[in-house]
Write an enzyme that holds these catalytic residues in place. Structure first.
Site, PDB file in Angstrom:
ATOM      1  N   SER A 147       0.820  -1.204   0.000  1.00  0.00           N
ATOM      2  CA  SER A 147       0.000   0.000   0.000  1.00  0.00           C
ATOM      3  C   SER A 147       0.863   1.267   0.000  1.00  0.00           C
ATOM      4  O   SER A 147       1.648   1.473  -0.925  1.00  0.00           O
ATOM      5  CB  SER A 147      -0.956  -0.022   1.201  1.00  0.00           C
ATOM      6  OG  SER A 147      -1.863   1.041   1.138  1.00  0.00           O
ATOM      7  N   ASP A 212     -10.538  -4.473  -4.464  1.00  0.00           N
ATOM      8  CA  ASP A 212      -9.946  -3.495  -3.539  1.00  0.00           C
ATOM      9  C   ASP A 212     -10.783  -2.220  -3.536  1.00  0.00           C
ATOM     10  O   ASP A 212     -10.956  -1.576  -4.585  1.00  0.00           O
ATOM     11  CB  ASP A 212      -8.506  -3.196  -3.962  1.00  0.00           C
ATOM     12  CG  ASP A 212      -7.719  -2.491  -2.861  1.00  0.00           C
ATOM     13  OD1 ASP A 212      -8.307  -1.670  -2.142  1.00  0.00           O
ATOM     14  OD2 ASP A 212      -6.505  -2.769  -2.747  1.00  0.00           O
ATOM     15  N   HIS A 241      -8.364  -4.857   0.183  1.00  0.00           N
ATOM     16  CA  HIS A 241      -7.104  -4.156   0.415  1.00  0.00           C
ATOM     17  C   HIS A 241      -6.264  -4.776   1.526  1.00  0.00           C
ATOM     18  O   HIS A 241      -5.034  -4.731   1.468  1.00  0.00           O
ATOM     19  CB  HIS A 241      -7.384  -2.682   0.748  1.00  0.00           C
ATOM     20  CG  HIS A 241      -6.160  -1.815   0.709  1.00  0.00           C
ATOM     21  ND1 HIS A 241      -5.472  -1.523  -0.447  1.00  0.00           N
ATOM     22  CD2 HIS A 241      -5.484  -1.170   1.708  1.00  0.00           C
ATOM     23  CE1 HIS A 241      -4.452  -0.742  -0.182  1.00  0.00           C
ATOM     24  NE2 HIS A 241      -4.420  -0.512   1.129  1.00  0.00           N
TER      25      HIS A 241
END
Length: 398
Positions: A147, A212, A241
């Site tokens: 991320s 996601d 996610h």
């Protein structure tokens, strides 16, 4: 203005757990750092590392016996190494690698405040620790960015030309593009991964969930398309996610990738051969370097070594035959010359006999004609072109 914009972006981009999920304590007996509430492990080192921006970050190093590869893990936004601790242990065991995880400035027990440039200094401090404290070589390191961690991961990757590989887990194109699908990069944007990924020269694995809701899967797909050296991506159908580690394909594909890059040649030798050449991207899951010619045709065919003695004997006979032929030719020429000399010798003797006859004939002339003044003259005329001597007799009668 840039500093104000970055500070505002940091407020929206970073969400460190509050309170932190762990505490750092010092063991009175050994003086080592421990993570409370986790039990002490012999193969886990808990560290505090200084950064070039004056902060001090917390980190853990998980050691795996006989491992040759080390993963430098940059975690996601709303997490710290306390929450990641069990995953770090599990990844080290299943992937058979050493693993270092660290907290960004302002996360967990790290000092300072979170910002884009602080995270760049944070990952540099972790990398420096691997080199200096553990003797890890650049070509044995895999950078793993999850991320927001894809930002410091790619920033360091473009400065390490001999890096082994990069893993991008639910990565972002840039901070602004998470919120708005802009078509260009603005000066106030943060983590401009879209501009950095083409500069990475090692194999890159991209993992992203198709469902996601935080960072759309299109971020991962576009970053993969921009890679110089692509590895087969992992698009986890239905993955969100923060749950990709729960999919069986995640660990299986990640292990396959690490095994493949460990078997591939070291990037040090390739960088020495050509530091300016950019390798062509590939989709293969087993190969990462620029295409090579088959090793079956790389070397020239070699002569058989099964019959060396016969070969030497053949060469010996061949050389002796050449010498014998030259000797025969020379001998024939000498024989011809000798025969020519003998022929000329016989010719000379024949002419001498004819001359003797001429003299006797001249004497008979004296007696026959009763001449008082008869002179007989003869001369020798040599004719080089005929390689012989010619005799002429002149008779003068007065």
């Amino acid at each position: 203005m840039g500093g104000v914009t970055s500070s505002m972006a940091a407020k929206f981009a970073f969400f460190p757990p509050n309170p932190p999920s762990y505490k750092l304590i010092t063991d009175d007996a050994t003086g080592l750092f421990l993570m409370d509430p986790f039990p002490h492990r012999e193969n886990v080192d808990v560290l505090r590392l200084p950064t070039r921006r004056g902060n001090e970050i917390a980190a853990v190093y998980v050691r795996y016996p006989m491992a040759t590869t080390t993963v430098l893990y940059s975690h996601g936004n709303a997490a710290d190494i306390g929450q990641m601790y069990d995953l770090f242990i599990e990844l080290s065991i299943h992937l058979r690698v050493n693993l270092m995880g660290y907290d960004y400035s302002g996360y967990g027990q790290s000092s300072g405040k979170p910002s884009e440039h602080n995270t760049y200094a944070d990952i540099e401090a972790a990398y420096k620790c691997l080199e200096e404290n553990y003797g890890t070589k650049q070509e044995d390191i895999i950078l793993y960015g999850q991320s927001v961690g894809s930002g410091p991961t790619l920033d360091l990757a473009i400065r390490l030309p001999q890096l082994r590989a990069v893993v991008l887990h639910s990565p972002i194109l840039s901070g602004l593009r998470v919120m708005y699908p802009v078509k260009r990069t603005y000066w106030f944007d943060i983590y401009k991964n879209i501009d950095k990924i083409p500069l990475v020269r090692c194999p890159v694995l991209v993992i992203h969930g198709t469902a996601d809701e935080v960072v759309d899967c299109s971020h991962g797909r576009q970053l993969w398309e921009l890679c110089q050296e692509k590895y087969e991506p992992l698009w986890l159908k239905g993955g969100n996610h923060c749950d990709l580690e729960l999919f069986p394909e995640y660990l299986r594909h990640l292990k396959k990738f690490i095994t493949s890059v460990e078997k591939s040649p070291s990037r040090r030798s390739s960088s020495r051969r050509s530091t300016d050449r950019i390798e062509r991207p590939r989709r293969s899951t087993d190969c990462f370097e620029a295409p090579r010619k088959s090793t079956d045709r790389r070397e020239r065919p070699r002569k058989s070594t099964d019959r060396p003695e016969k070969l030497r004997l053949h060469e010996y006979k061949f050389n002796n035959m050449d010498k014998l032929e030259k000797f025969r030719t020379s001998f024939d020429q000498m024989e011809k010359s000798r025969r020519s000399v003998d022929y000329h010798e016989k010719s000379r003797k024949s002419i001498d006999q004819q001359l003797e006859r001429a003299r006797k004939s001249t004497a008979n002339l004296f007696r026959f004609h009763n001449l008082k003044e008869i002179e007989a003259h003869y001369c020798f005329i040599s004719c080089p072109a005929a390689t012989t001597t010619m005799h002429f007799v002149f008779i003068l009668i007065r």
